[in-house]
Scaffold this motif. Structure first.
Motif, short mmCIF file in Angstrom:
data_model
loop_
_atom_site.label_atom_id
_atom_site.label_comp_id
_atom_site.label_asym_id
_atom_site.label_seq_id
_atom_site.Cartn_x
_atom_site.Cartn_y
_atom_site.Cartn_z
N ASP A 21 -11.02 12.25 20.32
CA ASP A 21 -10.63 11.15 19.43
C ASP A 21 -9.88 10.07 20.20
OD1 ASP A 21 -11.85 11.87 17.09
OD2 ASP A 21 -10.04 12.60 16.09
N ASP A 22 -9.09 10.45 21.21
CA ASP A 22 -8.41 9.46 22.03
C ASP A 22 -9.42 8.60 22.79
OD1 ASP A 22 -5.97 10.43 21.19
OD2 ASP A 22 -5.68 11.70 22.96
N VAL A 23 -10.45 9.24 23.33
CA VAL A 23 -11.50 8.50 24.04
C VAL A 23 -12.20 7.54 23.08
CG1 VAL A 23 -13.78 8.74 25.13
CG2 VAL A 23 -11.86 10.16 25.89
N ALA A 24 -12.47 8.02 21.86
CA ALA A 24 -13.13 7.16 20.87
C ALA A 24 -12.28 5.92 20.59
CB ALA A 24 -13.38 7.94 19.59
N ARG A 25 -10.99 6.09 20.39
CA ARG A 25 -10.12 4.95 20.11
C ARG A 25 -10.15 3.96 21.27
NH1 ARG A 25 -6.77 9.34 18.56
NH2 ARG A 25 -6.65 9.56 16.27
N LEU A 26 -10.09 4.49 22.50
CA LEU A 26 -10.12 3.63 23.68
C LEU A 26 -11.41 2.81 23.72
CD1 LEU A 26 -8.92 4.63 27.19
CD2 LEU A 26 -11.13 3.54 26.95
N CYS A 27 -12.50 3.41 23.21
CA CYS A 27 -13.80 2.74 23.20
C CYS A 27 -14.01 1.87 21.97
CB CYS A 27 -14.92 3.78 23.28
SG CYS A 27 -15.02 4.65 24.86
N GLY A 28 -13.00 1.80 21.10
CA GLY A 28 -13.13 1.00 19.89
C GLY A 28 -13.97 1.65 18.81
N ASP B 17 -22.82 7.71 17.15
CA ASP B 17 -21.91 7.25 16.11
C ASP B 17 -22.64 6.28 15.19
OD1 ASP B 17 -18.70 7.11 15.64
OD2 ASP B 17 -19.69 5.24 15.06
N PRO B 18 -22.52 6.44 13.87
CA PRO B 18 -23.29 5.59 12.95
C PRO B 18 -22.93 4.11 13.04
CG PRO B 18 -21.72 6.97 11.76
CD PRO B 18 -21.75 7.47 13.16
N ALA B 19 -21.72 3.79 13.48
CA ALA B 19 -21.30 2.39 13.57
C ALA B 19 -21.37 1.83 14.99
CB ALA B 19 -19.88 2.23 13.04
N HIS B 20 -21.64 2.69 15.98
CA HIS B 20 -21.67 2.27 17.39
C HIS B 20 -22.83 2.98 18.08
CE1 HIS B 20 -17.69 0.29 17.28
NE2 HIS B 20 -17.43 1.21 16.37
N PRO B 21 -24.02 2.41 18.02
CA PRO B 21 -25.23 3.08 18.53
C PRO B 21 -25.18 3.48 20.00
CG PRO B 21 -25.81 1.16 17.21
CD PRO B 21 -24.33 1.10 17.40
N GLY B 22 -24.36 2.82 20.81
CA GLY B 22 -24.27 3.18 22.22
C GLY B 22 -23.27 4.25 22.52
N PHE B 23 -22.65 4.83 21.49
CA PHE B 23 -21.60 5.84 21.66
C PHE B 23 -22.07 7.16 21.06
CE2 PHE B 23 -17.64 8.03 20.67
CZ PHE B 23 -16.85 7.77 21.79
N PHE B 24 -22.10 8.21 21.87
CA PHE B 24 -22.66 9.50 21.46
C PHE B 24 -21.57 10.55 21.47
CE2 PHE B 24 -25.00 13.45 21.88
CZ PHE B 24 -26.20 13.24 21.21
N TRP B 25 -21.43 11.26 20.36
CA TRP B 25 -20.42 12.32 20.22
C TRP B 25 -20.98 13.66 20.70
CZ3 TRP B 25 -15.40 11.69 18.65
CH2 TRP B 25 -15.06 10.48 18.04
N LEU B 26 -20.17 14.39 21.48
CA LEU B 26 -20.50 15.75 21.89
C LEU B 26 -19.18 16.52 21.92
CD1 LEU B 26 -23.08 17.34 22.96
CD2 LEU B 26 -22.09 17.04 25.21
N ALA B 27 -18.65 16.79 20.75
CA ALA B 27 -17.27 17.26 20.65
C ALA B 27 -17.10 18.20 19.46
CB ALA B 27 -16.33 16.06 20.53
N GLY B 28 -15.87 18.70 19.31
CA GLY B 28 -15.54 19.52 18.16
C GLY B 28 -16.15 20.90 18.17
#
Length: 365
Positions: free
Chosen positions: A196-203, A309-320
């Motif tokens: 989540d910290d990385v996500a915030r840094l990436c907006g 991510d549904p709002a950021h197509p260039g950002f891919f989650w691989l977490a949790g």
């Protein structure tokens, strides 16, 4: 230093990031960055090393079954001893065992449980169930297999490279990791407790991922279980133990929210666990060889989060991945490759129906 360019940047060098890097490398240019000096430093190096098909929600169980299939293929092709048979037994009250027994678990009569695990005190449990489809895994060997496979296929792996800045211009990411600037079409967030910290840094909006403590220790015991004895866990989630080449691995199986960081055992945690095990077993623990604490990160649904991510197509989650990291890693990497590349699942030997079900279950919120 000169900038790097790649198709996919993976942030995180634990089992999630490394397994994806090794699976994705034949299809894309990949750079993997890890903030620590070594790969797999945090949760991935602090695993219980047990893959349990009956553990977790049904989507996790399905991912575990597929991971076991994929690991068997690797063992067949390479001869690497990545896994070994090791059953998993639950003990406790009738209601607790019934609530936790699903998948491939079968119930045992009292005498069967005591024959398999003679260190148990017979008066402390009313019911038992066992999963004989489980395996132990050599996590160090598996991490090294993925690292070597990724490197051999051209993946650039950077350690001591924390991500400090990231910007997406609508087409590509520019990410600062350590002393390197990296350009990538897609950024994969495999940062574990820091996702989540990385996500915030990436907006990007966080997924409400929470890290939880899980402590373990290797101890010496006067009446240690012999090799091949099942891993035993309390159905009330108060302990587990299993034989280990260095003695006995024990854990209080706690799930307590924590902050991202280099988690460490707290004073008294292991002493209380030893007292608990003395009340339910005759292990006779004599000393502690070493202890550690890892972080299991998950969202409220307890399912991993995998996908764009549904709002950021260039950002891919691989977490949790929570406590299911190693046991789902190969199947999740397979799914991620398909989502990232658009490949037909059958090209990878995957079942399209399985992939479709997993995609629906694990997508980001």
């Amino acid at each position: 230093m000169s900038a790097l360019a790649c198709d996919v940047l993976i942030i995180g060098g634990g089992i999630a990031g490394l397994s994806l890097a090794s699976a994705l490398a034949p299809f894309a240019g990949v750079v993997l960055v890890e903030s620590e000096p070594t790969l797999g430093y945090h949760t991935s190096s602090r695993s219980a090393r047990q893959l349990i098909p009956s553990y977790g929600p049904e989507p996790v169980q399905e991912l575990t079954r597929r991971t076991l299939e994929l690991l068997a293929d690797v063992e067949s092709a390479t001869g690497l001893p990545l896994t070994e048979p090791r059953s998993f037994m639950l003990i406790g009250s009738e209601s607790d065992v019934a609530a936790k027994s699903h998948g491939s678990m079968r119930h045992l009569v009292h005498a069967e449980a005591l024959e398999l695990c003679p260190q148990l005190r017979p008066e402390v449990f009313a019911a038992a169930a066992i999963d004989t489809d489980c395996v132990g895994t050599d996590t160090d060997l598996l991490l090294e297999y993925h690292r070597r496979r990724a490197s051999d296929d051209g993946v650039i792996i950077l350690t001591k490279a924390p991500v400090t800045a990231a910007r997406f211009d609508g087409t590509a990411w520019t990410v600062q990791a350590g002393h390197r600037s990296i350009s990538a079409s897609v950024t994969v967030n495999a940062a574990g407790a820091w996702a989540d910290d990385v996500a915030r840094l990436c907006g990007v909006e966080p997924q409400q991922l929470l890290p939880y403590r899980r402590t373990a220790a290797i101890v010496e015991a006067a009446n240690a279980p012999v090799p091949g004895t099942p891993m035993v866990a309390g159905a009330d989630d108060s302990f587990y133990y299993r034989p280990d080449p260095q003695g006995v691995l024990i854990s209080p199986s706690e799930t307590e929210q924590a902050e991202p960081g280099d988690a460490q055992p707290r004073p008294g945690d292991i002493d209380r666990l030893i007292a608990r095990l003395a009340s339910v077993t005759t292990l006779g623990i004599t000393s502690v060889r070493r202890s550690w604490t890892g972080l299991r990160t998950q969202r409220n649904s307890t399912l991993p989060v995998v996908g764009f991510d549904p709002a950021h197509p260039g950002f891919f989650w691989l977490a949790g991945q929570g406590g299911y990291g190693f046991q789902t890693s190969s199947a999740i990497a397979e799914l991620a490759v398909i989502l990232l590349t658009g490949l037909d699942p059958e090209v990878l030997g995957a079942d399209p129906a399985r992939i479709s079900a997993a995609t629906g279950s694990l997508r980001p919120d």
